[in-house]
Design an enzyme around this catalytic site. Structure first.
Site, PDB file in Angstrom:
ATOM      1  N   CYS A 173      15.756  48.367  76.002  1.00  0.00           N
ATOM      2  CA  CYS A 173      16.599  49.278  76.806  1.00  0.00           C
ATOM      3  C   CYS A 173      15.808  50.455  77.393  1.00  0.00           C
ATOM      4  O   CYS A 173      16.291  51.131  78.300  1.00  0.00           O
ATOM      5  CB  CYS A 173      17.760  49.799  75.980  1.00  0.00           C
ATOM      6  SG  CYS A 173      18.864  48.489  75.442  1.00  0.00           S
ATOM      7  N   HIS A 231      20.142  56.062  79.797  1.00  0.00           N
ATOM      8  CA  HIS A 231      20.491  54.658  79.538  1.00  0.00           C
ATOM      9  C   HIS A 231      21.954  54.621  79.101  1.00  0.00           C
ATOM     10  O   HIS A 231      22.390  55.425  78.279  1.00  0.00           O
ATOM     11  CB  HIS A 231      19.569  54.096  78.452  1.00  0.00           C
ATOM     12  CG  HIS A 231      20.069  52.813  77.877  1.00  0.00           C
ATOM     13  ND1 HIS A 231      20.454  51.760  78.672  1.00  0.00           N
ATOM     14  CD2 HIS A 231      20.267  52.418  76.580  1.00  0.00           C
ATOM     15  CE1 HIS A 231      20.872  50.768  77.892  1.00  0.00           C
ATOM     16  NE2 HIS A 231      20.769  51.145  76.630  1.00  0.00           N
ATOM     17  N   ASN A 251      26.662  48.033  78.566  1.00  0.00           N
ATOM     18  CA  ASN A 251      25.236  48.307  78.337  1.00  0.00           C
ATOM     19  C   ASN A 251      24.421  47.182  78.976  1.00  0.00           C
ATOM     20  O   ASN A 251      24.394  46.064  78.461  1.00  0.00           O
ATOM     21  CB  ASN A 251      24.988  48.386  76.829  1.00  0.00           C
ATOM     22  CG  ASN A 251      23.519  48.632  76.487  1.00  0.00           C
ATOM     23  OD1 ASN A 251      22.636  48.476  77.325  1.00  0.00           O
ATOM     24  ND2 ASN A 251      23.255  49.007  75.247  1.00  0.00           N
TER      25      ASN A 251
HETATM   26  O1  UT7 Z   1      20.965  50.063  74.071  1.00  0.00           O
HETATM   27  C1  UT7 Z   1      20.854  50.383  72.728  1.00  0.00           C
HETATM   28  C2  UT7 Z   1      21.613  49.360  71.986  1.00  0.00           C
HETATM   29  N1  UT7 Z   1      22.785  49.643  71.289  1.00  0.00           N
HETATM   30  C3  UT7 Z   1      23.453  50.822  71.167  1.00  0.00           C
HETATM   31  O2  UT7 Z   1      23.157  51.838  71.689  1.00  0.00           O
HETATM   32  C4  UT7 Z   1      24.655  50.793  70.262  1.00  0.00           C
HETATM   33  C5  UT7 Z   1      24.778  52.043  69.449  1.00  0.00           C
HETATM   34  N2  UT7 Z   1      25.917  51.991  68.560  1.00  0.00           N
HETATM   35  C6  UT7 Z   1      27.205  52.117  69.004  1.00  0.00           C
HETATM   36  O3  UT7 Z   1      27.437  52.253  70.188  1.00  0.00           O
HETATM   37  C7  UT7 Z   1      28.304  52.121  67.976  1.00  0.00           C
HETATM   38  O4  UT7 Z   1      27.746  52.236  66.686  1.00  0.00           O
HETATM   39  C8  UT7 Z   1      29.208  50.858  68.043  1.00  0.00           C
HETATM   40  C9  UT7 Z   1      30.033  50.875  69.329  1.00  0.00           C
HETATM   41  C10 UT7 Z   1      28.384  49.596  67.956  1.00  0.00           C
HETATM   42  C11 UT7 Z   1      30.191  50.869  66.871  1.00  0.00           C
HETATM   43  O5  UT7 Z   1      30.974  52.064  66.928  1.00  0.00           O
HETATM   44  P1  UT7 Z   1      31.119  52.975  65.637  1.00  0.00           P
HETATM   45  O6  UT7 Z   1      32.046  54.060  65.972  1.00  0.00           O
HETATM   46  O7  UT7 Z   1      29.752  53.336  65.145  1.00  0.00           O
HETATM   47  O8  UT7 Z   1      31.856  52.014  64.645  1.00  0.00           O
HETATM   48  P2  UT7 Z   1      31.406  51.583  63.170  1.00  0.00           P
HETATM   49  O9  UT7 Z   1      30.281  50.607  63.233  1.00  0.00           O
HETATM   50  O10 UT7 Z   1      31.249  52.818  62.324  1.00  0.00           O
HETATM   51  O11 UT7 Z   1      32.680  50.826  62.696  1.00  0.00           O
HETATM   52  C12 UT7 Z   1      33.950  51.499  62.525  1.00  0.00           C
HETATM   53  C13 UT7 Z   1      34.992  50.434  62.258  1.00  0.00           C
HETATM   54  C14 UT7 Z   1      34.565  49.423  61.197  1.00  0.00           C
HETATM   55  O12 UT7 Z   1      35.696  49.047  60.477  1.00  0.00           O
HETATM   56  P3  UT7 Z   1      35.999  49.661  59.030  1.00  0.00           P
HETATM   57  O13 UT7 Z   1      34.806  49.277  58.195  1.00  0.00           O
HETATM   58  O14 UT7 Z   1      36.096  51.140  59.236  1.00  0.00           O
HETATM   59  O15 UT7 Z   1      37.276  49.001  58.637  1.00  0.00           O
HETATM   60  C15 UT7 Z   1      34.068  48.241  62.003  1.00  0.00           C
HETATM   61  O16 UT7 Z   1      34.179  47.030  61.298  1.00  0.00           O
HETATM   62  O17 UT7 Z   1      35.201  49.670  63.461  1.00  0.00           O
HETATM   63  C16 UT7 Z   1      35.030  48.281  63.177  1.00  0.00           C
HETATM   64  N3  UT7 Z   1      34.514  47.627  64.370  1.00  0.00           N
HETATM   65  C17 UT7 Z   1      35.340  47.150  65.311  1.00  0.00           C
HETATM   66  N4  UT7 Z   1      36.666  47.123  65.420  1.00  0.00           N
HETATM   67  C18 UT7 Z   1      37.198  46.572  66.522  1.00  0.00           C
HETATM   68  C19 UT7 Z   1      33.222  47.418  64.747  1.00  0.00           C
HETATM   69  N5  UT7 Z   1      33.181  46.798  65.937  1.00  0.00           N
HETATM   70  C20 UT7 Z   1      34.483  46.606  66.308  1.00  0.00           C
HETATM   71  C21 UT7 Z   1      35.095  46.039  67.440  1.00  0.00           C
HETATM   72  N6  UT7 Z   1      36.435  46.045  67.508  1.00  0.00           N
HETATM   73  N7  UT7 Z   1      34.390  45.500  68.450  1.00  0.00           N
END
Ligand code: UT7
Length: 303
Positions: free
Chosen positions: A88, A228, A258
């Site tokens: 990225c 980005h 992204n």
């Molecule tokens: O280009 C560089 C590459 N990538 C990035 O920059 C990604 C960077 N990370 C992020 O953007 C975020 O961490 C994510 C969007 C991937 C995830 O968001 P988050 O607010 O950090 O969520 P989390 O991983 O802390 O998960 C919170 C909850 C979890 O459930 P529980 O354990 O609280 O019950 C996850 O299982 O959200 C759940 N979850 C989802 N729920 C619905 C994770 N992905 C999803 C989803 N839909 N797609």
């Protein structure tokens, strides 16, 4: 396909729409479309391109480079061509590398493209990643600038100790493709979202400060920051830490998701085409991603 909702995706990422390549398109096809527009805008012909550089995390093939495929599709003869692998951060690394060829006087017209069909590497059953990524391409032609204009400064960083938080494990020489690698889904993007999220905010803020530090310019003088586009919350948290006017930070993640190394050139093209960016404006392009890698370019717009 997965347990998610439109509401979760909008509020946690800012993504509303994305573009996905069709079955008969590859990264090089998107790259060629973007390249043709950039070449036309530069007022030159394909034959005048001295070097093709493609930043991509989703090349058509492991090798040869996508740049060679693009060169052939554009029917450019007698020029160099290579890919940049910084995921990225690819376009930021690419700008730092490609601009040196112009600065040293070695080449007059360098074509730099950020292009991705990253959807080909997504496990559509992994809700962690499948809601985030989209396909696209953007391109620029780098040419000699007036003194004090063009790419003024570059800052690049990497931390290879942290390769595991974001990677495609198999398909290279470490884990060649096999029945087992396919069964274990090792050819898809594997990501620790939380870790990448925390890293991204710090890397974005640090890169902006570093690229400005030896430039003689202050953050107040910067007209636009083009980060980005990974997550709207990352962009907002970083702009709050930088205490920068929200309107100066470009965001279009709602439309494309992204798009990895394509996100910065797509956003750059949008503000250029809209007439927002003017001659003499100071622009920072800033990226972060797998590797880990991060970095920024400070540009004084010369068009
Ligand atoms: O280009 C560089 C590459 N990538 C990035 O920059 C990604 C960077 N990370 C992020 O953007 C975020 O961490 C994510 C969007 C991937 C995830 O968001 P988050 O607010 O950090 O969520 P989390 O991983 O802390 O998960 C919170 C909850 C979890 O459930 P529980 O354990 O609280 O019950 C996850 O299982 O959200 C759940 N979850 C989802 N729920 C619905 C994770 N992905 C999803 C989803 N839909 N797609």
């Amino acid at each position: 396909m997965v347990d998610t909702s439109d509401e979760w995706i909008r509020t946690r990422t800012g993504i509303i729409e994305r573009r996905i390549v069709s079955e008969d398109e590859n990264t090089s096809d998107l790259a060629v479309e973007a390249a043709k527009k950039a070449i036309k805008d530069a007022g030159i012909s394909e034959d005048e391109i001295d070097l093709v550089v493609v930043a991509t995390a989703s090349p058509d093939l492991i090798w040869p480079s996508t740049a060679c495929i693009v060169q052939n599709k554009l029917k450019i003869k007698n020029c160099g061509a290579f890919d940049i692998s910084a995921v990225c951060t690819g376009f930021v690394y690419g700008l730092a590398v490609a601009s040196q060829f112009v600065a040293t006087g070695m080449y007059k017209n360098v074509l730099l493209i950020g292009a991705e069909s990253i959807s080909r590497f997504i496990d559509w059953k992994d809700r962690n990643t499948c809601v985030l990524f989209g396909d696209g391409a953007g391109a620029v032609v780098l040419q000699e600038a007036t003194e004090g204009f063009g790419v003024l400064k570059n800052y690049l960083g990497a931390d290879g100790k942290r390769i595991d938080i974001l990677k495609i494990p198999a398909g290279g020489s470490a884990i060649p493709s096999s029945y087992e690698s396919v069964e274990k889904k090792l050819h898809y993007i594997h990501m620790n979202g939380n870790e990448v999220y925390k890293f991204a905010i710090t890397a974005l803020v640090k890169s902006v400060k570093k690229v400005l530090s030896s430039s003689g310019f202050s953050l107040d003088e910067v007209n636009y920051i083009i980060p980005h586009q990974a997550n709207q919350r990352i962009t907002e948290a970083a702009s709050a830490r930088l205490k920068i006017d929200r309107n100066k930070i470009i965001s279009n993640i709602d439309k494309y998701g992204n798009t990895s190394s394509a996100s910065i050139p797509i956003a750059l093209d949008e503000i250029y085409q809209s007439g927002k960016i003017k001659y003499g404006d100071l622009v920072i392009t800033v990226g972060f991603g797998a590797g880990l890698t991060w970095g920024a370019n400070l540009i004084r717009w010369n068009k």
